[in-house]
Design a protein around this motif. Structure first.
Motif, PDB file in Angstrom:
ATOM      1  N   ARG A 155       0.378  -9.428   1.480  1.00  0.00           N
ATOM      2  CA  ARG A 155       0.171  -9.372  -0.187  1.00  0.00           C
ATOM      3  C   ARG A 155       0.429 -10.459  -0.598  1.00  0.00           C
ATOM      4  NH1 ARG A 155       5.762  -5.080   0.947  1.00  0.00           N
ATOM      5  NH2 ARG A 155       6.395  -7.361   1.064  1.00  0.00           N
ATOM      6  N   ASP A 162       2.970 -12.930   4.802  1.00  0.00           N
ATOM      7  CA  ASP A 162       3.125 -12.173   3.783  1.00  0.00           C
ATOM      8  C   ASP A 162       1.239 -11.493   3.180  1.00  0.00           C
ATOM      9  OD1 ASP A 162       3.421  -9.861   1.697  1.00  0.00           O
ATOM     10  OD2 ASP A 162       5.387  -9.685   1.775  1.00  0.00           O
ATOM     11  N   LYS A 183       1.185   0.607   8.506  1.00  0.00           N
ATOM     12  CA  LYS A 183       2.046   1.530   9.191  1.00  0.00           C
ATOM     13  C   LYS A 183       3.292   0.415   8.705  1.00  0.00           C
ATOM     14  CE  LYS A 183       1.980   4.758   6.948  1.00  0.00           C
ATOM     15  NZ  LYS A 183       2.185   5.001   4.894  1.00  0.00           N
ATOM     16  N   PHE A 232       3.129  -5.444   6.343  1.00  0.00           N
ATOM     17  CA  PHE A 232       1.954  -5.920   6.140  1.00  0.00           C
ATOM     18  C   PHE A 232       2.088  -7.607   6.093  1.00  0.00           C
ATOM     19  CE2 PHE A 232       2.748  -2.865   3.613  1.00  0.00           C
ATOM     20  CZ  PHE A 232       1.007  -1.815   2.750  1.00  0.00           C
ATOM     21  N   LEU A 241       6.386  -6.305  -4.579  1.00  0.00           N
ATOM     22  CA  LEU A 241       5.302  -5.893  -3.579  1.00  0.00           C
ATOM     23  C   LEU A 241       5.501  -4.354  -2.559  1.00  0.00           C
ATOM     24  CD1 LEU A 241       4.229  -9.413  -1.850  1.00  0.00           C
ATOM     25  CD2 LEU A 241       3.093  -8.284  -3.611  1.00  0.00           C
ATOM     26  N   ASP A 242       6.329  -4.257  -2.277  1.00  0.00           N
ATOM     27  CA  ASP A 242       6.906  -3.121  -1.644  1.00  0.00           C
ATOM     28  C   ASP A 242       6.990  -2.013  -3.198  1.00  0.00           C
ATOM     29  OD1 ASP A 242       7.845  -4.854   0.539  1.00  0.00           O
ATOM     30  OD2 ASP A 242      10.398  -3.738   0.083  1.00  0.00           O
ATOM     31  N   PRO A 246       8.746  -9.997  -2.188  1.00  0.00           N
ATOM     32  CA  PRO A 246       9.101  -9.196  -1.815  1.00  0.00           C
ATOM     33  C   PRO A 246       9.636  -7.503  -2.063  1.00  0.00           C
ATOM     34  CG  PRO A 246       9.218 -10.858  -0.732  1.00  0.00           C
ATOM     35  CD  PRO A 246       9.302 -10.993  -2.407  1.00  0.00           C
ATOM     36  N   ASN A 299       3.322  -0.429  -1.727  1.00  0.00           N
ATOM     37  CA  ASN A 299       3.067  -0.436   0.294  1.00  0.00           C
ATOM     38  C   ASN A 299       2.825   1.069   0.829  1.00  0.00           C
ATOM     39  OD1 ASN A 299       4.164  -2.423   0.470  1.00  0.00           O
ATOM     40  ND2 ASN A 299       6.295  -1.680   1.121  1.00  0.00           N
ATOM     41  N   ASP A 300       2.201   1.938  -0.428  1.00  0.00           N
ATOM     42  CA  ASP A 300       2.304   3.284   0.339  1.00  0.00           C
ATOM     43  C   ASP A 300       0.037   3.865  -0.408  1.00  0.00           C
ATOM     44  OD1 ASP A 300       3.982   3.908   1.216  1.00  0.00           O
ATOM     45  OD2 ASP A 300       5.078   4.875  -0.482  1.00  0.00           O
TER      46      ASP A 300
END
Lengths: 429, 429
Positions: free
Chosen positions: B68, B66, B56, B59, A45-46, A42, A49-50
């Motif tokens: 993602r 998740d 926002k 995810f 993956l963060d 995670p 995020n944008d």
């Protein structure tokens, strides 16, 4: 500490008892640890995020094309340019897919099955006894594609610089052999980078099949573990290498952003020469109007060039490195005393550590680990038909768990490796 | 105004001269108008610009998965629930794809080619002289898939309530006939909604092929033009209808969000019964690990249920309605005086208006329009092999241009329709 081979029977029995005590203690912890699949964590993956915030600047390409509408079947130019730069080829050789490069490999092979390649005497579905070369250990999902499509899977041993080319050159004299799977940079699971010589011999060799294909899965092309660029796996551009030896049609190269941005939610591509691409487009343009260009645009804005991708990958590396090193350290600490019994890889990139247990013990180790709450990829999974003839290889995937869990899991693996090795050695006493 | 058939030769010649003058004036305008493809307009696409803002909120799915990362091959539950509700079936019958439902149709048919269906005597690639039913006019890209895959395309006439079922029931007695293309709601290009009787006969009929399949492309299932729900095309759930007649394996249903959110950038799905899905998953799970679930999540948040989708579609309708009505009005105004010579459809939804010119004139009309700067879909494009035996049908796509351009383009079309009809009539004088 002495190596096990130097111990007396009594010493081995004593060691076995001590190991068993440690193993039972681990079991009592009721752990649930998973080292099975090469999934990003995670935190990795963060990092992306944008990515969709970039769409605030609108949905138009540099050429003022609307990515929200139909069209541009090969994918938008900006994303093709970035991937082409990474792969060292031309953007016009690229065709973008949706989120899965595996899907593109499957599709390419389905085209060969039904329509044949541009240089095929007939569709591959009509080739009785068709065969495919599988450098092993390798990627289980590759092998599954060719197995599902009715190919006989031929295992090829892996050397430290890629598949054993003496073996490959011998096998391709059989015209039923239609191709080979390759993960040339940080191979799955060994983390091997193919040498220039191996690449050259693959490009140069004469094959009995006129339509022999290399499936060059460059899955980890930018997936380095270290900042130092001298440690980075480097490969020749396989498209031009094949062309230079008169085999321009030989290679399909694949890549994706699954382990750059989102796994299964990124973008993918394949690259091949003009003849192959023209042939493929006949069918690709029947298959779909286009792929998801909005996602391509977001990616091209989020990581606008090769250096941006490299910088992003170093953020991944900073997260992954301690996990790989935790693996290496525990293995060294627990098993370093007897390196003739087992070995493991210490790759500079990719997603796996390959552990080679004492022959004949891998299945037992995986089963013992399971009983102690540690899920590992099934022994043999990296071999054609799931069968490792030596019953030795275990693929470790350290990307997803946290360091502490990796340490616990690999310790348990090491204990089980020792127990099973001792048992094997005792059989001969 | 008198119909052309009632005019004397001299009157026709005079009319011809007046029309020609109008046509030449149009040409002098140097227009560039495009009515070729069913693409949403930018204003429609703008309706979904905020879709990725929903991310926002993170995810994760409702089940805390998740999106993602890899996994959840059939697609996340929330999006399957929404599409299932729209299609009137169960979410467990659904498998999500990436952005293209055409791609899912192609993939499904490639599976049949290579592996056969669950109830096939052999893979379809091995069926010499395989045939496919093509209600015509229909969708050119459908026909292209089956043509590319080596099927003989058998045209089936379209009645006002769907394909001529007497013809269909006759043709399926041939075991080489493996299936039929259907766009049951607002068919492409006629905008016809299949009647309950047609649906029932399709579900009920006995077919010689044990593995006959209906490709039920519900592309326009929520693409209504009017607020009044009484005008909305309504269809039975084809999966349960086929099952009720003992043909549970007969249908694959397809849908996508291409004309709900982003064209080629949305999500797609297919629905089928358990046997077909279990069979398909054997191959789908080899083909890819998963589809783009981040996009699925964004869609499920942006349009969280069927009513939200309906509300969103009414925003599309508000944009599309004036365009369709501009078409209808100009056609009525220019051509309403002689309805025995030509006709056109006035659908309640979908993306097309189908114009049937005086027989033998469509090709000429399209060519004359082109000379006057109006791009139309090639005459015959909606028929198998691109050949309209009557040379009459022209597909009009009013979604993309603005109303003013539609009025100009359709006026020119009408002038050309009149000129060519007068010429034909004069041939017989």
């Amino acid at each position: 500490m002495k190596g096990y081979r130097e111990l007396t029977k009594e010493e081995l029995i004593k060691e076995r008892a001590e190991l068993n005590e440690r193993y039972e203690k681990c079991k009592a912890l009721n752990l649930t640890l998973d080292m099975t699949r090469g999934k990003p964590s995670p935190v990795q993956l963060d990092l992306s995020n944008d990515i969709y915030d970039t769409l605030k600047d609108g949905f138009k390409t540099a050429k003022n094309e609307d990515t929200r509408n139909y069209g541009i079947a090969p994918g938008i130019e900006e994303i093709r340019a970035i991937f082409a730069d990474i792969l060292g080829t031309d953007k016009d050789n690229l065709f973008m897919g949706n989120s899965s490069s595996l899907n593109q490999m499957y599709d390419a092979m389905m085209r060969s099955m039904v329509f044949g390649e541009v240089d095929s005497p007939k569709p591959w579905a009509q080739v009785e006894g068709r065969k495919w070369l599988c450098p092993a250990p390798g990627y289980d999902r590759h092998f599954r594609v060719t197995e599902t499509l009715g190919f006989e899977l031929i295992a090829v041993p892996m050397n430290e610089d890629g598949p054993d080319m003496d073996v490959v050159e011998g096998l391709v004299k059989d015209e039923k052999v239609k191709g080979i799977w390759c993960v040339p940079c940080y191979s799955n699971p060994d983390g091997i980078v193919y040498s220039e010589e191996v690449c050259e011999r693959l490009a140069k060799m004469e094959t009995a099949a006129s339509d022999f294909r290399i499936y060059w899965d460059n899955a980890y092309v930018v997936h380095h573990l270290y900042e130092d660029r001298n440690t980075w796996g480097k490969l020749p551009d396989m498209l031009s290498l094949c062309e230079s030896f008169g085999h321009a049609n030989r290679v399909y190269e694949f890549a994706s952003s699954s382990k750059i941005t989102f796994a299964g939610g990124g973008i993918s591509c394949f690259a091949t020469n003009k003849d192959n691409l023209t042939w493929a487009k006949k069918f690709l343009n029947t298959q779909a109007i286009c792929t998801n260009k909005v996602n391509q645009l977001a990616h091209s804005r989020f990581l606008p060039d090769k250096e941006a991708v490299y910088a992003h990958m170093m953020k991944h590396a900073a997260i992954l490195r301690p996990k790989f090193e935790a693996c290496f350290n525990v293995l060294e600490e627990e098993l370093g005393f007897a390196k003739s019994l087992w070995k493991w890889t210490t790759p500079n990139g990719g997603y796996f550590v390959s552990f080679y247990a004492f022959p004949g013990t891998a299945t037992k180790i995986v089963s013992m680990c399971k009983d102690a709450g540690v899920a590992l990829t099934p022994a043999g999974a990296s071999y054609p038909y799931g069968k490792d003839p030596a019953d030795s290889n275990i693929r470790l995937a350290p990307s997803f768990p946290v360091v502490e869990d990796i340490e616990k899991a690999v310790s348990i693996l090491a204990i089980c490796a020792k127990i099973t090795a001792v048992d094997k050695l005792l059989e001969d006493r």
